[in-house]
Design a protein around this motif. Structure first.
Motif, short mmCIF file in Angstrom:
data_model
loop_
_atom_site.label_atom_id
_atom_site.label_comp_id
_atom_site.label_asym_id
_atom_site.label_seq_id
_atom_site.Cartn_x
_atom_site.Cartn_y
_atom_site.Cartn_z
N ASN A 92 0.82 -1.21 0.00
CA ASN A 92 0.00 0.00 0.00
C ASN A 92 0.85 1.26 0.00
O ASN A 92 0.48 2.27 0.59
CB ASN A 92 -0.94 0.00 1.21
N ALA A 93 2.00 1.21 -0.65
CA ALA A 93 2.88 2.37 -0.69
C ALA A 93 2.19 3.54 -1.40
O ALA A 93 1.62 3.38 -2.48
CB ALA A 93 4.18 2.02 -1.42
N LYS A 94 2.24 4.69 -0.80
CA LYS A 94 1.66 5.89 -1.41
C LYS A 94 2.53 6.42 -2.54
O LYS A 94 2.03 7.02 -3.48
CB LYS A 94 1.44 6.96 -0.34
N ASP A 95 3.82 6.19 -2.41
CA ASP A 95 4.77 6.60 -3.44
C ASP A 95 5.64 5.39 -3.77
O ASP A 95 6.24 4.80 -2.86
CB ASP A 95 5.64 7.74 -2.91
N LYS A 97 8.50 5.10 -4.77
CA LYS A 97 9.89 5.24 -4.31
C LYS A 97 10.09 4.68 -2.91
O LYS A 97 11.21 4.35 -2.53
CB LYS A 97 10.31 6.71 -4.36
N GLU A 98 9.01 4.58 -2.12
CA GLU A 98 9.12 4.06 -0.76
C GLU A 98 9.66 2.63 -0.75
O GLU A 98 10.33 2.23 0.21
CB GLU A 98 7.74 4.07 -0.07
N ILE A 99 9.33 1.86 -1.77
CA ILE A 99 9.82 0.48 -1.80
C ILE A 99 10.79 0.23 -2.94
O ILE A 99 11.68 -0.62 -2.82
CB ILE A 99 8.65 -0.54 -1.85
N VAL A 100 10.65 0.96 -4.05
CA VAL A 100 11.53 0.72 -5.20
C VAL A 100 12.95 1.15 -4.89
O VAL A 100 13.92 0.41 -5.14
CB VAL A 100 10.99 1.44 -6.45
N THR A 101 13.11 2.34 -4.35
CA THR A 101 14.46 2.86 -4.09
C THR A 101 15.25 1.99 -3.11
O THR A 101 16.39 1.59 -3.42
CB THR A 101 14.39 4.31 -3.60
N PRO A 102 14.71 1.64 -1.93
CA PRO A 102 15.50 0.81 -1.04
C PRO A 102 15.77 -0.59 -1.59
O PRO A 102 16.84 -1.16 -1.36
CB PRO A 102 14.68 0.74 0.25
N ALA A 103 14.80 -1.15 -2.32
CA ALA A 103 15.00 -2.50 -2.87
C ALA A 103 16.14 -2.52 -3.87
O ALA A 103 17.05 -3.36 -3.80
CB ALA A 103 13.71 -2.99 -3.51
N ALA A 161 4.54 4.12 -11.79
CA ALA A 161 3.36 4.88 -12.23
C ALA A 161 2.41 5.22 -11.11
O ALA A 161 1.54 6.08 -11.27
CB ALA A 161 2.62 4.09 -13.32
N GLY A 162 2.53 4.53 -9.96
CA GLY A 162 1.68 4.89 -8.82
C GLY A 162 0.86 3.76 -8.24
O GLY A 162 0.36 3.87 -7.11
N ASP A 163 0.69 2.65 -8.97
CA ASP A 163 -0.05 1.52 -8.42
C ASP A 163 0.83 0.78 -7.40
O ASP A 163 1.95 0.38 -7.73
CB ASP A 163 -0.45 0.56 -9.55
N TYR A 168 5.48 -2.89 -5.92
CA TYR A 168 6.14 -4.01 -5.24
C TYR A 168 6.70 -5.00 -6.26
O TYR A 168 7.86 -5.42 -6.16
CB TYR A 168 5.17 -4.72 -4.30
N TYR A 169 5.87 -5.39 -7.24
CA TYR A 169 6.33 -6.34 -8.25
C TYR A 169 7.55 -5.78 -8.99
O TYR A 169 8.53 -6.49 -9.25
CB TYR A 169 5.21 -6.65 -9.24
#
Length: 265
Positions: A92-95, A97-103, A161-163, A168-169
């Protein structure tokens, strides 16, 4: 036995990696964001591993996406292997980047740190995901055998894109691609093993002071069992595995040589 670095040591999967490694006699250094999380993790695992808890120590890494985040812990130890589990998992990341950048960044930076400062490291094991393999547009594909040739076809643009599901995927896909690209471009002194589990459920061994602090998959299961959710939400991937099996798989991967999907029957 071997000395192993495990990143994200207070996580759901990492807790089982620690249990498996410690019970097999390995010496383990786990990274956590602060001293309190280290103390909580040791408290949670002490009853599970007995006196072998003395073989567990912690290194503080406040931000896994910082370029030199892992340099000091790798410089200051002679590790045989590195197990990189640290990455955000929530849907449920709002942005993005919250999960893409650290991963993506933590994957690139830990490999670079090992290359530059870890001459004794023979293998890096990374927790990827079935999300990096599956193509959601093809459906469940009963009977299909996935191999290392399979990749989620998600684009970088769709990832960002925001989804939140696409984020996550995409995060898992692009992080794993970054890892293999690093290996191809740098030919480091270590080899790489990547595990790609589907949804992970099971024993919550990490420090969990309240229901609100459950990890994502455990929280979704609790919501159904407690009646908060009236039905099980449809998943893109209807396969599951046990977290204890995944913990053992990470430790066994220190001496194995395959990128594979791990699923319970």
């Amino acid at each position: 036995m071997s000395k192993i670095l495990v990143t994200g040591g207070n996580g759901f999967v990492a807790a089982q990696v620690l249990i498996s490694a410690l019970t097999r006699g390995h010496q383990v250094v786990a990274t956590v964001r602060n001293t309190e999380k280290g103390e909580q993790t040791k408290q949670a695992l002490s009853s599970r591993v007995g006196d072998k808890i003395s073989n567990l120590s912690f290194a503080i890494v406040p931000s896994i996406e910082a370029e030199h985040a892992f340099d000091e812990v790798i410089k200051n130890n002679s590790f045989h292997a590195v197990v990189h589990t640290a990455t955000p998992f929530y849907l449920n990341a709002k942005d993005p980047k919250e999960i893409v950048t650290p991963a993506v960044d933590s994957t690139k930076y830990i490999l670079k740190s090992v290359q530059d400062h870890g001459p004794t490291v023979k293998r890096v094991v990374i927790t990827s995901s079935f999300a990096s393999i599956v193509d959601p547009t093809t459906g469940y594909r009963p009977g299909y055998v996935y191999t290392e040739k399979d990749w989620n076809p998600i684009s970088w643009e769709a990832t960002n894109a925001g989804d939140p599901i696409d984020a996550y995927y995409g995060a898992k896909t692009w992080a794993e691609r970054a890892a293999w690209d690093f290996m191809k471009e740098n030919s480091p002194q270590f080899d790489l093993v990547v595990l790609c589990p589907p949804m992970i459920y099971g024993d919550v061994a990490q420090y969990t002071p309240s229901i609100s602090s459950l990890n994502t998959s455990s929280a979704s299961l609790y919501a159904v069992l407690s009646g908060q959710d009236k039905e099980i939400s449809q998943q893109h991937v209807m396969i599951f595995c046990n977290v204890a099996d995944i913990g053992r798989a990470h430790v066994l991967a220190v001496v194995c040589d395959i990128r594979y999907a791990n699923a319970s029957e």
